[in-house]
Design a protein around this motif. Structure first.
Motif, PDB file in Angstrom:
ATOM      1  N   LYS A  31       0.918  -1.205  -0.102  1.00  0.00           N
ATOM      2  CA  LYS A  31       0.033  -0.162   0.059  1.00  0.00           C
ATOM      3  C   LYS A  31       0.872   1.211  -0.020  1.00  0.00           C
ATOM      4  CE  LYS A  31      -3.518   2.365   2.540  1.00  0.00           C
ATOM      5  NZ  LYS A  31      -4.233   2.384   3.840  1.00  0.00           N
ATOM      6  N   GLY A  48     -10.955   9.205   4.567  1.00  0.00           N
ATOM      7  CA  GLY A  48     -11.634   8.481   5.352  1.00  0.00           C
ATOM      8  C   GLY A  48     -12.770   9.350   6.073  1.00  0.00           C
ATOM      9  N   CYS A 107     -11.640   6.031   8.775  1.00  0.00           N
ATOM     10  CA  CYS A 107     -11.399   4.532   7.873  1.00  0.00           C
ATOM     11  C   CYS A 107     -12.328   5.032   6.759  1.00  0.00           C
ATOM     12  CB  CYS A 107     -12.630   3.787   8.852  1.00  0.00           C
ATOM     13  SG  CYS A 107     -12.693   2.081   7.911  1.00  0.00           S
ATOM     14  N   LEU A 108     -11.816   4.382   5.787  1.00  0.00           N
ATOM     15  CA  LEU A 108     -12.574   4.568   4.493  1.00  0.00           C
ATOM     16  C   LEU A 108     -13.717   4.211   4.189  1.00  0.00           C
ATOM     17  CD1 LEU A 108      -9.579   2.956   2.230  1.00  0.00           C
ATOM     18  CD2 LEU A 108      -9.954   5.330   2.439  1.00  0.00           C
ATOM     19  N   GLU A 160     -15.641   0.861   4.719  1.00  0.00           N
ATOM     20  CA  GLU A 160     -15.703   0.075   5.874  1.00  0.00           C
ATOM     21  C   GLU A 160     -16.034   0.738   6.938  1.00  0.00           C
ATOM     22  OE1 GLU A 160     -14.854  -3.044   5.819  1.00  0.00           O
ATOM     23  OE2 GLU A 160     -14.027  -3.278   3.649  1.00  0.00           O
ATOM     24  N   ASP A 182      -7.089   0.255   6.149  1.00  0.00           N
ATOM     25  CA  ASP A 182      -7.876   1.318   5.882  1.00  0.00           C
ATOM     26  C   ASP A 182      -8.110   2.290   6.794  1.00  0.00           C
ATOM     27  OD1 ASP A 182      -8.036   0.145   3.334  1.00  0.00           O
ATOM     28  OD2 ASP A 182      -9.814  -0.812   3.827  1.00  0.00           O
TER      29      ASP A 182
END
Length: 171
Positions: A9, A20, A145-146, A149, A48
């Motif tokens: 990543k 996010g 968080c993205l 999710e 994430d």
């Protein structure tokens, strides 16, 4: 929801804004770190997740008073280490007893260390007669968080808030 670790990543090399949605907010970094650890223990895809310190502050904690004795003492100590190192290097290339270059390097290091420390302290003219340590802290720490999710993260962190143990998420 995937639980595989993604080592490739891309982590930005330049400062960038985090991505996010906020899923939780904490007063201390330790609490935010505990929340992310809880997510990881629950097999949540933590790659994430981002912890963001909001409203950063520079905090300078005063450790003690600075005096000529303390300045000269620390200057002598740091000069002694440098002089000892130089003396040891010189002793490797000296014929005969090795103590001469070591003691000479140590003595010269102490003298120069005290001299440089005195010059630096004298240049401040009493404007900074204390020792301090600085650190950057934040007023709060948000866990982001993205979006895909985020709801799952909120649900898990709600369980943490009421004291439920971490249980792996089933796909």
């Amino acid at each position: 929801m995937t639980t595989a670790f993604r080592p490739n990543k891309a982590i930005p090399t330049l400062p960038t804004m985090p991505n996010g949605w906020p899923v939780a907010s904490y007063d201390t970094y330790a609490e935010a770190q505990r929340a992310v650890d809880y997510l990881a223990d629950s097999k949540f895809p933590v790659h994430d997740v981002t912890i963001v310190g909001v409203e950063p502050l520079l905090v300078e904690r005063v450790a003690g008073r600075l005096s000529w004795g303390r300045v000269l003492g620390t200057g002598a100590a740091s000069g002694a280490w440098l002089g000892l190192f130089v003396g040891l290097l010189l002793s490797m290339f000296t014929i005969g007893p090795a103590f001469g270059p070591i003691l000479l390097g140590l003595a010269i290091g102490v003298i120069f260390g005290m001299g440089f420390a005195a010059i630096n302290y004298g240049a401040t003219r009493g404007q900074r007669d204390f020792v301090s340590h600085s650190q950057i802290v934040a007023r709060r720490y948000d866990v982001l968080c993205l979006p895909a999710e985020a709801e799952g993260a909120r649900s898990l962190l709600a369980k943490l808030a009421i004291g439920m143990p971490a249980t792996p998420v089933t796909a």
